[in-house]
Motif scaffolding. Sequence first.
Motif, PDB file in Angstrom:
ATOM      1  N   ARG A  13      18.086  29.883  -1.653  1.00 42.72           N
ATOM      2  CA  ARG A  13      17.685  29.667  -0.016  1.00 42.72           C
ATOM      3  C   ARG A  13      18.229  28.600   0.670  1.00 42.72           C
ATOM      4  NH1 ARG A  13      11.455  29.379   0.357  1.00 42.72           N
ATOM      5  NH2 ARG A  13      11.697  27.853  -0.284  1.00 42.72           N
ATOM      6  N   ASP A  14      17.871  27.380  -0.346  1.00 38.17           N
ATOM      7  CA  ASP A  14      18.589  25.653  -0.055  1.00 38.17           C
ATOM      8  C   ASP A  14      18.697  25.777  -0.469  1.00 38.17           C
ATOM      9  OD1 ASP A  14      15.764  24.672  -0.495  1.00 38.17           O
ATOM     10  OD2 ASP A  14      14.382  25.325   0.818  1.00 38.17           O
ATOM     11  N   ARG A  15      18.922  24.133  -0.783  1.00 36.23           N
ATOM     12  CA  ARG A  15      19.630  22.943  -1.222  1.00 36.23           C
ATOM     13  C   ARG A  15      18.892  22.519  -2.279  1.00 36.23           C
ATOM     14  NH1 ARG A  15      20.087  16.599  -1.592  1.00 36.23           N
ATOM     15  NH2 ARG A  15      22.061  16.986  -2.998  1.00 36.23           N
ATOM     16  N   SER A  16      17.379  22.712  -2.182  1.00 35.62           N
ATOM     17  CA  SER A  16      16.297  22.435  -3.147  1.00 35.62           C
ATOM     18  C   SER A  16      16.072  22.633  -4.521  1.00 35.62           C
ATOM     19  CB  SER A  16      15.079  23.118  -2.617  1.00 35.62           C
ATOM     20  OG  SER A  16      14.479  24.322  -2.508  1.00 35.62           O
ATOM     21  N   PHE A  17      17.230  24.088  -5.097  1.00 34.29           N
ATOM     22  CA  PHE A  17      16.820  25.017  -6.080  1.00 34.29           C
ATOM     23  C   PHE A  17      18.428  24.740  -6.468  1.00 34.29           C
ATOM     24  CE2 PHE A  17      14.508  27.674  -2.654  1.00 34.29           C
ATOM     25  CZ  PHE A  17      13.433  27.966  -3.703  1.00 34.29           C
ATOM     26  N   CYS A  18      18.628  23.558  -6.249  1.00 33.35           N
ATOM     27  CA  CYS A  18      20.562  23.440  -6.457  1.00 33.35           C
ATOM     28  C   CYS A  18      20.365  22.126  -7.687  1.00 33.35           C
ATOM     29  CB  CYS A  18      21.476  22.879  -5.396  1.00 33.35           C
ATOM     30  SG  CYS A  18      22.153  24.738  -4.785  1.00 33.35           S
ATOM     31  N   ASP A  19      21.013  21.954  -8.539  1.00 36.32           N
ATOM     32  CA  ASP A  19      20.634  20.227  -9.592  1.00 36.32           C
ATOM     33  C   ASP A  19      21.176  18.893  -8.490  1.00 36.32           C
ATOM     34  OD1 ASP A  19      20.641  21.671 -11.475  1.00 36.32           O
ATOM     35  OD2 ASP A  19      23.122  21.803 -12.326  1.00 36.32           O
ATOM     36  N   PRO A  20      20.324  18.386  -8.475  1.00 36.67           N
ATOM     37  CA  PRO A  20      20.491  17.552  -7.877  1.00 36.67           C
ATOM     38  C   PRO A  20      21.927  16.853  -7.295  1.00 36.67           C
ATOM     39  CG  PRO A  20      18.767  16.529  -8.991  1.00 36.67           C
ATOM     40  CD  PRO A  20      19.752  18.130  -9.374  1.00 36.67           C
ATOM     41  N   THR A  24      24.943  22.907  -1.199  1.00 40.14           N
ATOM     42  CA  THR A  24      25.701  24.401  -0.688  1.00 40.14           C
ATOM     43  C   THR A  24      26.570  24.765  -0.119  1.00 40.14           C
ATOM     44  OG1 THR A  24      23.943  24.237   1.277  1.00 40.14           O
ATOM     45  CG2 THR A  24      22.569  24.668  -0.658  1.00 40.14           C
ATOM     46  N   CYS A  43      25.365  27.792  -5.109  1.00 44.68           N
ATOM     47  CA  CYS A  43      25.102  25.649  -5.490  1.00 44.68           C
ATOM     48  C   CYS A  43      26.573  25.276  -5.987  1.00 44.68           C
ATOM     49  CB  CYS A  43      24.302  25.353  -6.066  1.00 44.68           C
ATOM     50  SG  CYS A  43      22.384  25.730  -5.443  1.00 44.68           S
TER      51      CYS A  43
END
Length: 55
Positions: A13-20, A24, A43
Motif C-alpha cells: 500500500r505504501d513505503r511503510s511496508f518496505c525495508d527502511p 516504492t 518495494c
Amino acid sequence: MGTGGFTYDRFVRDRSFCDPTQVTSNAFVPTRDDPECLVGYRCIDPGRDWFGDDE
C-alpha cells in the motif's frame, strides 16, 4: 498476483511496508478497460536512477 510459474510479485500500500532502505515503484497490470491499471506499489532498492529506468 502471479508473474509466471510459481513466482509472485509483492505489492504494498505504501513505503511503510518496505525495508527502511527501499523505496516504492508504481505497479501496473493490464485490465479489460485499461492497459496500465495501478494495483499498488513494489518495494525496490534504489539504484542510480530509482525512478525505474535501470530495472
